[in-house]
Design an enzyme around this catalytic site. Structure first.
Site, PDB file in Angstrom:
ATOM      1  N   HIS A 172      31.417 -18.782   4.491  1.00 35.55           N
ATOM      2  CA  HIS A 172      32.813 -19.195   4.416  1.00 35.55           C
ATOM      3  C   HIS A 172      33.484 -19.233   5.786  1.00 35.55           C
ATOM      4  O   HIS A 172      34.341 -20.073   6.049  1.00 35.55           O
ATOM      5  CB  HIS A 172      33.573 -18.239   3.488  1.00 35.55           C
ATOM      6  N   ASP A 222      28.678 -21.407   1.794  1.00 38.83           N
ATOM      7  CA  ASP A 222      29.926 -20.724   1.434  1.00 38.83           C
ATOM      8  C   ASP A 222      29.867 -20.355  -0.043  1.00 38.83           C
ATOM      9  O   ASP A 222      29.927 -21.210  -0.915  1.00 38.83           O
ATOM     10  CB  ASP A 222      31.106 -21.658   1.712  1.00 38.83           C
ATOM     11  N   SER A 242      40.534 -22.271   3.508  1.00 40.70           N
ATOM     12  CA  SER A 242      40.617 -21.091   2.657  1.00 40.70           C
ATOM     13  C   SER A 242      41.989 -21.028   1.990  1.00 40.70           C
ATOM     14  O   SER A 242      42.397 -22.000   1.344  1.00 40.70           O
ATOM     15  CB  SER A 242      40.307 -19.841   3.485  1.00 40.70           C
TER      16      SER A 242
END
Length: 597
Positions: free
Chosen positions: A356, A323, A158
């Protein structure tokens, strides 16, 4: 219904093993201005070896901090305990692991809740605009103070993935290996829009007070909680939400909150929002999301490739199928740019229902964790590479022991660069590497995630792709040989694949089962049925991957019609391991051909 999430283990308790370092000089900022004093909070695990070559920098996501993992049984859980520790993928028995809290954070590093030396009060909203590049410069200064010149690896997901990519882009000579998980070259407009709404929720909170709320009894907790609730929606997938909330959607958990809890998903979001404000600062949320939104390595292949021109590392990129905050196509953008630039890259899109947050959860750990382990310390470096058997075991088919590899190795001159399409578990590439040495340009393409893991464990570079879609990420003539071994019969777009092979490679090399082989003809003619298990093909008709039933003569005619030259060839009887020269179309069960234009 429980409220399990990647956030649940995190607390506001003081970090027992945190260390801090003062950088000692003002930090000039990318967007102008400077921070007069900078402190970085960090934690370490393991021991730095004598040559200081085993350091791994772990970069945290938006809401993370320096506490990636427990230090002992009495320590609080870390946000990546699953990944970092003794015997784990980022093995602290092997590596010296460093995890700093980012610049702008609120868990010990200089950020909006730090004292502004000019006023003697917390910076608050006066904290200057910072970028991911500024965070990386602060990390670099920390690494310098630890006496480390080159990091064995930088790993992050991320925002942590952005930091890892930034290290490669701006400090590429200082990183040997890079693992970027669930990330992107820049935020797409939809993801950016969620951040905009989250920031507006904080700014509109009645208790925000222009960012100077530290000495007030009421803080902008409602705005921060709403921002976090919005974030949690983006961290989950549609599948995860359905699984988590649909069975009891009208029976929410009873919690004390000012937010709506008519539905189970509402009570979950309220719980996560309320829990987050206990440990995070609203101003830091504003600063870090803005830095994330400003991060931009380019939107085109050329621009992204230019960003990484100075990188000297090997790459592993991992994405997750569900995601939608950092969708897989954004990782694929990076991979395609690196391939176009000739960088050594591996990639896998992991099939997951977790969205995610998958890189923080155990559900898909068997793949993403083990791929990270294999990439950071492949078996080749440990001296435990599995060797292919010297001779074909009795009763096994050509699919379980690849006797055609011996011929392929003879047909590929030493010193050649090779792209192996459908490289399987990497046996051919491994044998080529053993012959050519570690510096050889050898890459594979494979669909199977488990096979990609096997290749990574051998220290090979392999990307996940469907060759029927073409090889557009590779420039013309970028390899000496492109190999398609025992795969042609399962290719759906034959013309496209062979044309692409001969565009990307100066030569193509194709091996395939010859369906005109006498025993196959006999089975079809005498028994009136498709060859069964135990035959040379090793598959029943309904399990066979073969959709093309070609003979040696068929490929000869195909090449003649398309102006392709057959430059060299070998025909094999794999049952005896012998080369066939007498009527190969009848007496050979496998053919190997070198082709070119």
């Amino acid at each position: 219904m429980g409220f399990e999430s990647s956030d649940n283990i995190r607390t506001a308790r003081p970090l027992k093993y945190v260390k801090t370092v003062e950088l000692g000089a003002p930090l000039a900022l990318e967007r102008g201005g400077a921070l007069p004093q900078v402190r970085i909070a960090y934690e370490t695990w393991g021991t730095l070896n004598r040559d200081k070559g085993n350091a791994v920098l772990v970069c945290h996501a938006l809401s993370g901090d320096s506490h990636a993992a427990r230090h002992d049984a009495d320590d609080d859980a870390g946000w990546w305990d699953i990944m970092v520790g003794p015997g784990k993928p980022i093995d602290t028995d092997r590596f010296f692991v460093i995890c700093p809290n980012v610049l702008g954070g609120c868990r010990g590093s200089t950020g909006p809740n730090s004292i502004n030396p000019a006023t003697g009060r917390p910076w608050g909203a006066q904290f200057p605009l910072i970028t991911v590049g500024d965070m990386i410069q602060a990390q670099r200064l920390l690494v310098d103070q630890l006496g480390i010149d080159v990091l064995h690896a930088v790993v992050g997901g991320s925002l942590g993935g952005h930091l890892a990519l930034g290290w490669a882009a701006w400090l590429g000579e200082r990183v040997k290996n890079l693992v970027a998980i669930a990330t992107s070259p820049r935020l797409n407009s939809q993801s950016l829009a969620f951040d905009v709404v989250g920031r507006n929720a904080i700014l509109a909170d009645a208790h925000f007070n222009g960012g100077q709320y530290y000495d007030r009894p009421a803080k902008p907790q409602v705005g921060l909680a709403i921002a976090r609730m919005l974030g949690h929606i983006t961290y989950l997938s549609r599948e995860a939400m359905a699984s988590k909330f649909d069975p009891d959607r009208l029976t929410p958990r009873q919690i004390e909150t000012q937010f709506e809890t008519a539905f189970s998903v509402g009570s979950y979001l309220a719980y996560q929002g309320n829990k987050f404000v206990e440990r995070f600062d609203a101003n830091s949320y504003l600063v870090l999301t803005m830095a994330m939104d400003l991060f931009d390595l380019g939107a085109t292949r050329q621009r992204i490739a230019e960003s990484f021109a100075g990188a000297q590392c090997r790459w592993l990129l991992l994405s997750f199928s569900t995601d939608w905050l950092f969708p897989p196509n954004e990782s694929q953008q990076i991979v395609d740019s690196l391939l176009w630039a000739g960088k050594p890259v591996s990639y896998c899109q992991i099939q997951s229902h977790c969205g995610h947050d998958a890189f923080l959860l155990p559900d898909d750990f068997a793949l993403y964790g083990e791929m990270t382990r294999a990439f950071l310390a492949p078996a080749k470096r440990r001296g435990t590479v599995r060797r292919a058997p010297a001779a074909r075991p009795a009763g096994r088919s050509i699919y379980t022991h690849r006797v055609d590899y011996d011929s392929i190795l003879r047909l590929i001159p030493q010193g050649s660069s090779v792209l192996d399409l459908g490289c399987g578990q990497g046996e051919l590439l491994s044998r080529l590497r053993d012959r050519e040495g570690a510096s050889a340009k050898l890459m594979g393409i494979e669909l199977s995630a488990s096979s990609i893991l096997s290749c990574l464990s051998l220290g090979l570079d392999v990307t996940q792709a469907d060759i029927n879609q073409g090889l557009s990420a590779y420039p013309d003539g970028s390899f000496d040989f492109v190999v398609l071994s025992l795969t042609l019969q399962s290719v759906t777009e034959v013309v496209k694949v062979i044309d692409e092979m001969l565009r990307v490679g100066r030569r193509g090399l194709v091996s395939f089962p010859n369906f005109a082989y006498r025993p196959l003809r006999d089975q079809l003619f005498n028994e009136g049925r498709a060859p069964r298990a135990g035959s040379v093909l090793g598959h029943t008709w309904y399990e066979s991957p073969n959709i093309r039933f070609l003979a040696i003569r068929d490929l000869e005619e195909f090449c003649l019609e398309r102006g392709i030259q057959i430059l060299d060839r070998v025909a094999l009887d794999t049952s005896s391991g012998c080369e066939v020269t007498d009527d190969p179309n009848l007496n050979a069960d496998v053919a190997v051909m070198v082709i070119g234009r």
